[in-house]
Enzyme design. Structure first.
Site, PDB file in Angstrom:
ATOM      1  N   PRO A  98       0.829  -1.216   0.000  1.00  0.00           N
ATOM      2  CG  PRO A  98       0.073  -0.964   2.197  1.00  0.00           C
ATOM      3  CD  PRO A  98       0.768  -1.944   1.285  1.00  0.00           C
ATOM      4  CG  ASP A  99      -0.805   4.925  -1.661  1.00  0.00           C
ATOM      5  OD1 ASP A  99      -1.530   4.647  -0.687  1.00  0.00           O
ATOM      6  OD2 ASP A  99      -1.225   5.486  -2.682  1.00  0.00           O
ATOM      7  CG  PHE A 100       3.197   6.047   3.315  1.00  0.00           C
ATOM      8  CD1 PHE A 100       3.452   5.749   4.642  1.00  0.00           C
ATOM      9  CD2 PHE A 100       4.079   5.585   2.363  1.00  0.00           C
ATOM     10  CE1 PHE A 100       4.563   5.006   5.017  1.00  0.00           C
ATOM     11  CE2 PHE A 100       5.199   4.846   2.718  1.00  0.00           C
ATOM     12  CZ  PHE A 100       5.438   4.551   4.046  1.00  0.00           C
ATOM     13  NE  ARG A 101       1.356  12.123   3.138  1.00  0.00           N
ATOM     14  CZ  ARG A 101       2.560  11.644   3.347  1.00  0.00           C
ATOM     15  NH1 ARG A 101       3.053  10.730   2.536  1.00  0.00           N
ATOM     16  NH2 ARG A 101       3.300  12.083   4.355  1.00  0.00           N
ATOM     17  CG  ASN A 124       9.021   3.429  -2.975  1.00  0.00           C
ATOM     18  OD1 ASN A 124       8.305   4.273  -2.448  1.00  0.00           O
ATOM     19  ND2 ASN A 124       8.853   3.037  -4.231  1.00  0.00           N
ATOM     20  CG  ASP A 128       9.525  -1.257  -2.102  1.00  0.00           C
ATOM     21  OD1 ASP A 128      10.564  -1.168  -2.793  1.00  0.00           O
ATOM     22  OD2 ASP A 128       8.475  -0.664  -2.401  1.00  0.00           O
ATOM     23  CG  HIS A 184      12.042   8.639   2.830  1.00  0.00           C
ATOM     24  ND1 HIS A 184      10.742   8.821   2.389  1.00  0.00           N
ATOM     25  CD2 HIS A 184      12.595   9.880   2.836  1.00  0.00           C
ATOM     26  CE1 HIS A 184      10.526  10.093   2.142  1.00  0.00           C
ATOM     27  NE2 HIS A 184      11.633  10.759   2.391  1.00  0.00           N
TER      28      HIS A 184
END
Length: 326
Positions: free
Chosen positions: A13-16, A87, A89, A106
């Site tokens: 999933p993305d964050f927003r 990302n 991941d 990040h």
């Protein structure tokens, strides 16, 4: 430049995004705010929620997407200067993109460090074993007992060491900026679009327009942002749709569609083979544990039965004689 939108088709999933975004689905962790999951102060006082979430998001469960293989194709053709990503991941690495081509703005799960006194470094596999094999609630350092955290940049932490030097050296050289799958709201990453030369074209591939200039901030000279709709626009293009579709369309226009399809097919084939091999190894390991446990149980029962038999042999002679007479 990429964000969470390039990995959503992999199942991450993305964050927003409303309802489907990560921040909208953290209620079960009883956090003060959704962002608390990635705040260093909260983690130091209450690390369990993060490790629980890490089991769901940990690399190795998801396949790289066509976007990741498109970047690998750019690299193979000698056209990719750098991949700046928000990302964590590591799907770009799994797709075969060389580590020196990646700036993980990040951080990522690739390496972990102790946050205690010793600052010891741990591998991705070590952390993975702790989270999945040993099922620990909190991962601690083997040397000093401090918390061990993947090198993900939490709110309140500094950017990775290579971020600012790479920004300063790479972006002035950029002759085309491709921005994919990001809302361009998190700083300082969002500001990178203004660090490329003024004549550099900027292509956004995203589900909606993002990073657009704030007129008031422009008047103050505090950021140019993206300019898609004004008559003065001479370099910014927004392609609205999924990142995968955008990469397929771009590859098609460049005459690379077959090469991209081959990269994806081969990459996913290798991923499935490794996953199956890992599953078989895990099944064998579990069977071995069960067999050992059964042997130990059988040995324990045999020892107990032997003790009962030997107890008869240890009776004094008068009791033995009494038994015979009876």
């Amino acid at each position: 430049m990429t964000g969470a939108g390039i990995s959503t088709s992999a199942g991450i999933p993305d964050f927003r995004s409303p309802s489907s975004g990560l921040y909208d689905n953290l209620q079960k962790y009883n956090l003060p705010t959704p962002q608390s999951m990635f705040e260093i102060g909260f983690f130091m006082s209450n690390p369990e929620p993060f490790y629980t979430l890490a089991r769901e998001l940990y690399p190795g469960k998801f396949k790289p997407t066509p976007c990741h293989y498109f970047m690998q194709l750019l690299s193979k053709k000698g056209l990719l200067l750098r991949h700046f990503t928000q990302n964590i991941d590591t799907l770009d690495r799994m797709a075969g993109l060389p580590g020196h081509k990646i700036v993980e703005a990040h951080g990522s799960f690739h390496v972990s460090h102790c946050l205690g006194d010793c600052k010891r470094e741990y591998s991705e596999q070590w952390m993975k074993d702790k989270i999945f094999e040993e099922q620990v609630e909190v991962v601690r350092c083997e040397d000093c007992g401090g918390l061990v955290k993947p090198d993900i940049v939490f709110f309140g932490e500094a950017m990775p060491d290579d971020f600012h030097p790479r920004v300063k050296e790479d972006l002035p050289k950029c002759d085309l900026a491709i921005i994919m799958g990001t809302s361009l709201v998190v700083q300082p990453f969002a500001s990178l679009i203004d660090r490329v030369p003024r004549e550099c074209p900027r292509l956004l591939i995203n589900m909606e327009k993002s990073g657009q200039a704030d007129p008031f901030m422009q008047m103050l000279g505090l950021g140019r942002g993206m300019d898609f709709d004004s008559e003065d626009n001479y370099r910014d293009v927004a392609w609205i749709g999924t990142c995968d579709d955008g990469c397929f369309e771009l590859a098609k226009l460049l005459g690379w569609k077959d090469e991209l399809d081959t990269l994806i097919k081969n990459g996913h084939g290798e991923f499935d083979a490794k996953k199956q091999e890992a599953a078989q190894a895990s099944q064998t390991k579990d069977s071995t544990k069960e067999t050992q446990a059964e042997k130990q149980e059988a040995g324990s029962q045999g020892s107990s039965a032997g003790s009962e038999d030997n107890s008869d042999k240890g009776h004094p002679p008068d009791i033995e004689e009494t038994k015979k007479e009876e």
